[in-house]
Design an enzyme around this catalytic site. Structure first.
Site, PDB file in Angstrom:
ATOM      1  N   ARG A 104      19.456 -20.723 -12.846  1.00  0.00           N
ATOM      2  CA  ARG A 104      21.361 -20.282 -12.937  1.00  0.00           C
ATOM      3  C   ARG A 104      22.051 -19.420 -12.835  1.00  0.00           C
ATOM      4  O   ARG A 104      22.826 -18.835 -12.589  1.00  0.00           O
ATOM      5  CB  ARG A 104      21.302 -20.871 -14.755  1.00  0.00           C
ATOM      6  CG  ARG A 104      22.455 -20.967 -15.213  1.00  0.00           C
ATOM      7  CD  ARG A 104      23.822 -21.653 -14.465  1.00  0.00           C
ATOM      8  NE  ARG A 104      25.556 -21.042 -15.129  1.00  0.00           N
ATOM      9  CZ  ARG A 104      25.960 -20.866 -14.140  1.00  0.00           C
ATOM     10  NH1 ARG A 104      24.930 -20.535 -12.507  1.00  0.00           N
ATOM     11  NH2 ARG A 104      27.803 -20.062 -14.856  1.00  0.00           N
ATOM     12  N   TYR A 105      20.853 -17.838 -12.689  1.00  0.00           N
ATOM     13  CA  TYR A 105      21.458 -17.640 -12.517  1.00  0.00           C
ATOM     14  C   TYR A 105      20.669 -16.753 -10.879  1.00  0.00           C
ATOM     15  O   TYR A 105      19.633 -17.151 -11.244  1.00  0.00           O
ATOM     16  CB  TYR A 105      21.011 -16.447 -12.888  1.00  0.00           C
ATOM     17  CG  TYR A 105      21.459 -16.084 -14.537  1.00  0.00           C
ATOM     18  CD1 TYR A 105      23.134 -15.856 -15.207  1.00  0.00           C
ATOM     19  CD2 TYR A 105      20.733 -17.453 -15.798  1.00  0.00           C
ATOM     20  CE1 TYR A 105      22.967 -16.328 -15.840  1.00  0.00           C
ATOM     21  CE2 TYR A 105      21.673 -17.163 -17.276  1.00  0.00           C
ATOM     22  CZ  TYR A 105      23.059 -16.326 -17.438  1.00  0.00           C
ATOM     23  OH  TYR A 105      23.382 -16.928 -18.326  1.00  0.00           O
ATOM     24  N   ARG A 108      16.729 -15.254 -11.479  1.00  0.00           N
ATOM     25  CA  ARG A 108      15.678 -15.598 -12.401  1.00  0.00           C
ATOM     26  C   ARG A 108      15.460 -17.645 -12.329  1.00  0.00           C
ATOM     27  O   ARG A 108      16.954 -17.570 -12.481  1.00  0.00           O
ATOM     28  CB  ARG A 108      15.358 -15.090 -13.809  1.00  0.00           C
ATOM     29  CG  ARG A 108      17.150 -14.558 -13.762  1.00  0.00           C
ATOM     30  CD  ARG A 108      16.805 -13.496 -14.653  1.00  0.00           C
ATOM     31  NE  ARG A 108      18.126 -13.169 -16.019  1.00  0.00           N
ATOM     32  CZ  ARG A 108      19.602 -13.308 -15.578  1.00  0.00           C
ATOM     33  NH1 ARG A 108      20.275 -13.226 -14.173  1.00  0.00           N
ATOM     34  NH2 ARG A 108      21.058 -13.101 -16.595  1.00  0.00           N
ATOM     35  N   CYS A 117       5.794 -28.731 -28.831  1.00  0.00           N
ATOM     36  CA  CYS A 117       6.179 -27.658 -29.534  1.00  0.00           C
ATOM     37  C   CYS A 117       5.660 -27.786 -30.401  1.00  0.00           C
ATOM     38  O   CYS A 117       4.809 -29.312 -30.843  1.00  0.00           O
ATOM     39  CB  CYS A 117       7.094 -26.878 -29.876  1.00  0.00           C
ATOM     40  SG  CYS A 117       9.011 -26.554 -28.386  1.00  0.00           S
ATOM     41  N   CYS A 121      12.457 -26.960 -34.389  1.00  0.00           N
ATOM     42  CA  CYS A 121      13.156 -26.504 -34.765  1.00  0.00           C
ATOM     43  C   CYS A 121      13.750 -27.350 -35.189  1.00  0.00           C
ATOM     44  O   CYS A 121      15.371 -27.858 -33.463  1.00  0.00           O
ATOM     45  CB  CYS A 121      13.264 -25.459 -34.334  1.00  0.00           C
ATOM     46  SG  CYS A 121      11.859 -23.966 -33.139  1.00  0.00           S
ATOM     47  N   CYS A 124      16.859 -26.897 -32.285  1.00  0.00           N
ATOM     48  CA  CYS A 124      17.061 -26.367 -30.951  1.00  0.00           C
ATOM     49  C   CYS A 124      17.926 -26.785 -29.816  1.00  0.00           C
ATOM     50  O   CYS A 124      18.456 -28.173 -30.007  1.00  0.00           O
ATOM     51  CB  CYS A 124      15.710 -27.879 -30.575  1.00  0.00           C
ATOM     52  SG  CYS A 124      15.397 -27.616 -28.887  1.00  0.00           S
ATOM     53  N   ARG A 126      17.525 -27.252 -26.802  1.00  0.00           N
ATOM     54  CA  ARG A 126      16.812 -28.001 -25.690  1.00  0.00           C
ATOM     55  C   ARG A 126      16.519 -29.630 -25.866  1.00  0.00           C
ATOM     56  O   ARG A 126      15.225 -30.270 -24.867  1.00  0.00           O
ATOM     57  CB  ARG A 126      15.717 -27.648 -24.617  1.00  0.00           C
ATOM     58  CG  ARG A 126      15.483 -28.047 -23.415  1.00  0.00           C
ATOM     59  CD  ARG A 126      14.626 -27.098 -22.375  1.00  0.00           C
ATOM     60  NE  ARG A 126      15.904 -26.048 -21.936  1.00  0.00           N
ATOM     61  CZ  ARG A 126      15.237 -25.442 -22.093  1.00  0.00           C
ATOM     62  NH1 ARG A 126      13.934 -24.279 -22.975  1.00  0.00           N
ATOM     63  NH2 ARG A 126      16.036 -23.741 -21.648  1.00  0.00           N
ATOM     64  N   ASP A 285      23.867 -22.752 -30.356  1.00  0.00           N
ATOM     65  CA  ASP A 285      24.254 -23.954 -29.073  1.00  0.00           C
ATOM     66  C   ASP A 285      24.883 -25.308 -30.204  1.00  0.00           C
ATOM     67  O   ASP A 285      23.911 -25.314 -30.663  1.00  0.00           O
ATOM     68  CB  ASP A 285      23.915 -24.330 -27.734  1.00  0.00           C
ATOM     69  CG  ASP A 285      23.211 -23.475 -27.143  1.00  0.00           C
ATOM     70  OD1 ASP A 285      24.041 -22.092 -27.513  1.00  0.00           O
ATOM     71  OD2 ASP A 285      21.906 -23.069 -27.021  1.00  0.00           O
ATOM     72  N   ASP A 322      26.384 -18.943 -25.296  1.00  0.00           N
ATOM     73  CA  ASP A 322      25.770 -18.981 -24.076  1.00  0.00           C
ATOM     74  C   ASP A 322      26.678 -20.751 -23.771  1.00  0.00           C
ATOM     75  O   ASP A 322      27.855 -21.077 -24.516  1.00  0.00           O
ATOM     76  CB  ASP A 322      24.791 -20.169 -23.740  1.00  0.00           C
ATOM     77  CG  ASP A 322      23.803 -19.965 -22.935  1.00  0.00           C
ATOM     78  OD1 ASP A 322      24.342 -19.947 -21.626  1.00  0.00           O
ATOM     79  OD2 ASP A 322      22.691 -19.553 -23.635  1.00  0.00           O
ATOM     80  N   LYS A 329      25.480 -17.202 -19.947  1.00  0.00           N
ATOM     81  CA  LYS A 329      25.671 -15.910 -21.590  1.00  0.00           C
ATOM     82  C   LYS A 329      26.759 -15.259 -21.976  1.00  0.00           C
ATOM     83  O   LYS A 329      27.361 -14.400 -20.498  1.00  0.00           O
ATOM     84  CB  LYS A 329      24.414 -15.486 -22.063  1.00  0.00           C
ATOM     85  CG  LYS A 329      23.375 -16.039 -21.288  1.00  0.00           C
ATOM     86  CD  LYS A 329      21.911 -15.678 -22.120  1.00  0.00           C
ATOM     87  CE  LYS A 329      20.891 -16.459 -22.253  1.00  0.00           C
ATOM     88  NZ  LYS A 329      20.149 -16.904 -21.051  1.00  0.00           N
TER      89      LYS A 329
HETATM   90  C1  LIG Z   1      18.915 -17.088 -20.592  1.00  0.00           C
HETATM   91  C2  LIG Z   1      19.054 -17.569 -19.855  1.00  0.00           C
HETATM   92  C3  LIG Z   1      18.016 -16.843 -18.229  1.00  0.00           C
HETATM   93  C4  LIG Z   1      17.715 -15.528 -19.226  1.00  0.00           C
HETATM   94  O1  LIG Z   1      18.522 -14.787 -18.909  1.00  0.00           O
HETATM   95  P1  LIG Z   1      19.105 -13.372 -19.426  1.00  0.00           P
HETATM   96  O2  LIG Z   1      20.256 -12.319 -19.056  1.00  0.00           O
HETATM   97  O3  LIG Z   1      18.179 -12.237 -18.134  1.00  0.00           O
HETATM   98  O4  LIG Z   1      18.579 -12.810 -20.483  1.00  0.00           O
HETATM   99  C5  LIG Z   1      18.042 -16.639 -17.412  1.00  0.00           C
HETATM  100  N1  LIG Z   1      17.834 -18.571 -17.014  1.00  0.00           N
HETATM  101  C6  LIG Z   1      18.719 -19.632 -17.979  1.00  0.00           C
HETATM  102  C7  LIG Z   1      19.304 -20.092 -17.320  1.00  0.00           C
HETATM  103  C8  LIG Z   1      19.121 -18.626 -19.014  1.00  0.00           C
HETATM  104  O5  LIG Z   1      19.746 -20.266 -20.245  1.00  0.00           O
HETATM  105  S1  SF4 Z   2      14.364 -23.840 -30.432  1.00  0.00           S
HETATM  106 FE1  SF4 Z   2      12.920 -25.715 -29.451  1.00  0.00          FE
HETATM  107  S2  SF4 Z   2      12.124 -25.112 -27.900  1.00  0.00           S
HETATM  108 FE2  SF4 Z   2      12.263 -23.911 -28.728  1.00  0.00          FE
HETATM  109  S3  SF4 Z   2      10.306 -23.884 -30.336  1.00  0.00           S
HETATM  110 FE3  SF4 Z   2      11.999 -24.348 -31.437  1.00  0.00          FE
HETATM  111  S4  SF4 Z   2      11.455 -26.370 -30.825  1.00  0.00           S
HETATM  112 FE4  SF4 Z   2      10.637 -25.658 -29.326  1.00  0.00          FE
END
Ligand SMILES: *Cc1c(COP(=O)(O)O)cnc(C)c1O
Ligand code: SF4
Length: 378
Positions: A104-105, A108, A117, A121, A124, A126, A285, A322, A329
């Site tokens: 996305r960035y 990284r 997991c 949680c 979550c 995702r 989120d 986000d 972010k």
């Molecule tokens: C949050 C995130 C990161 C890391 O972002 P930082 O601001 O560097 O901590 C990298 N990729 C994705 C897809 C993210 O959601």
């Molecule tokens: S927030 Fe989602 S991915 Fe993170 S530890 Fe909890 S269940 Fe696992």
């Protein structure tokens, strides 16, 4: 006693995983379920996997408003879509060049090395991915991920995520780290994990020694409440930091769990004392079934404002939201500006002192830096 009946090995992380609470019967051994909690167990299947380690369950109390219980216990409100309810709130599927990589960035990527997991949680973000197959990545998924990173020299940082990467065996994790370290342009490896919170017995010298081999490796933990910082968790954090693994914490503001400045302050100060830097404080989120766990943006901003100035800068997390749909972010900083004109701006600080900052006289501003001439020296 028959040896098979003596399967109790609290300090063994594999025992914690093996003995996790998953069914209504399991949860009823620990908690008096409320009608709203029972409802979700009576469905054929909760939309989002249910699971908690005995260790984490023991941190919760039987009070329905207990903060830790709210994180681990499913609730009927998960069926309520509320005001915003997205399957993939960060639109990660749109930035998913190969299975398991989120790019996305520019510099990284996330590498989702497992969907498992040890605690699911309830908030979550995702949920579309986490806890579905509960499988390791397949050989070709690993290879395609590595190939993608190799063929993109702009990637300086790989963030191992999931699911929870520390649910993998140390051996498996080490193999993945070994492969990533072979890629020259990868400078930083981050590991995002909640295991120090929900299963701190996972952290042992063997794991930490392996991580140390692939330095610089940064650890991102995910503590949300001061009560999660048990003696076991503190020992786990100390082991990382003592062995040179810089550790940061990302928390999520959650309604009824930690949305009060006093709680965030206590958490942040204790983390800092343990040499863990509070990094992000996320707005929750709008993942499906989380409406009842989300705070309003105004509530979160108020908390951030109350922390400002009163908390050491080292302990202060950055409130961040986000943008739904994959916008990335955004940092939310309290606005201290009272007025502005061409020559400067006035601010009112955290304890109400107001003054104007005046810009330098234009005649004293030197030429802009000639970046091309001096770039060799950077
Ligand atoms: C949050 C995130 C990161 C890391 O972002 P930082 O601001 O560097 O901590 C990298 N990729 C994705 C897809 C993210 O959601
Ligand atoms: S927030 Fe989602 S991915 Fe993170 S530890 Fe909890 S269940 Fe696992």
């Amino acid at each position: 006693m028959h040896p098979n009946n003596f399967d109790f090995d609290w300090d063994n992380w594999l025992w914690q995983l093996r003995s996790s609470l998953k069914s209504r019967t399991d949860f009823e051994k620990w908690f008096t379920l409320t009608p709203e909690e029972k409802i979700i167990f009576s469905q054929d299947k909760s939309e989002f996997n249910i699971r908690s380690t005995p260790y984490y369950s023991a941190l919760a109390t039987d009070h329905p408003e207990d903060p830790i219980r709210k994180i681990l216990m499913p609730h009927a409100l998960e069926f309520d879509d509320g005001n915003q309810s997205l399957e993939d709130p960060l639109n990660e599927k749109n930035n998913n060049p190969t299975s398991r990589i989120i790019h996305r960035y520019p510099d990284r990527v996330l590498f989702l090395i497992t969907d498992m997991c040890s605690v699911y949680c309830r908030y979550c973000t995702r949920k579309y991915f986490t806890g579905h197959e509960q499988n390791l990545l397949k050989k070709d998924e690993l290879n395609n991920g590595l190939k993608y990173i190799k063929s993109h020299p702009e990637i300086r940082e790989v963030i191992l995520s999931g699911g929870d990467p520390l649910t993998l065996s140390t051996e498996k994790l080490s193999q993945i780290l070994f492969e990533i370290r072979k890629i020259d342009h990868v400078e930083i490896i981050r590991i995002g994990t909640r295991m120090p919170v929900v299963c701190p017995m996972r952290v042992d010298l063997d794991l930490v020694k392996e991580l140390k081999k692939y330095k610089p490796v940064f650890l991102m933990t995910h503590f949300n409440h001061p009560r999660e910082l048990s003696l076991e968790a503190a020992n786990a954090l100390e082991l990382f930091v003592d062995n040179g693994i810089p550790t940061f914490n990302q928390m999520v503001l959650l309604n009824g769990v930690n949305n009060h400045a006093v709680i965030v302050k206590a958490l942040s100060r204790r983390l800092l004392y343990l040499r863990v830097k509070p990094y992000y404080m996320f707005q929750c989120d709008p993942s499906r079934g989380t409406d009842h766990l989300r705070t309003t943006i105004e509530d979160s901003e108020q908390i951030q404002r109350e922390l400002w100035g009163k908390l050491s800068g080292l302990a202060l997390p950055q409130l961040s939201i986000d943008i739904p749909n994959g916008g990335g972010k955004v940092g939310l900083t309290p606005n201290f500006e009272v007025s502005r004109n061409e020559s400067g701006r006035s601010y009112q600080g955290w304890d109400q002192i107001t003054a104007e900052y005046i810009n330098p006289n234009p005649k004293n501003i030197l030429k802009p830096i000639d970046i091309d001439t001096y770039s060799n020296e950077i």
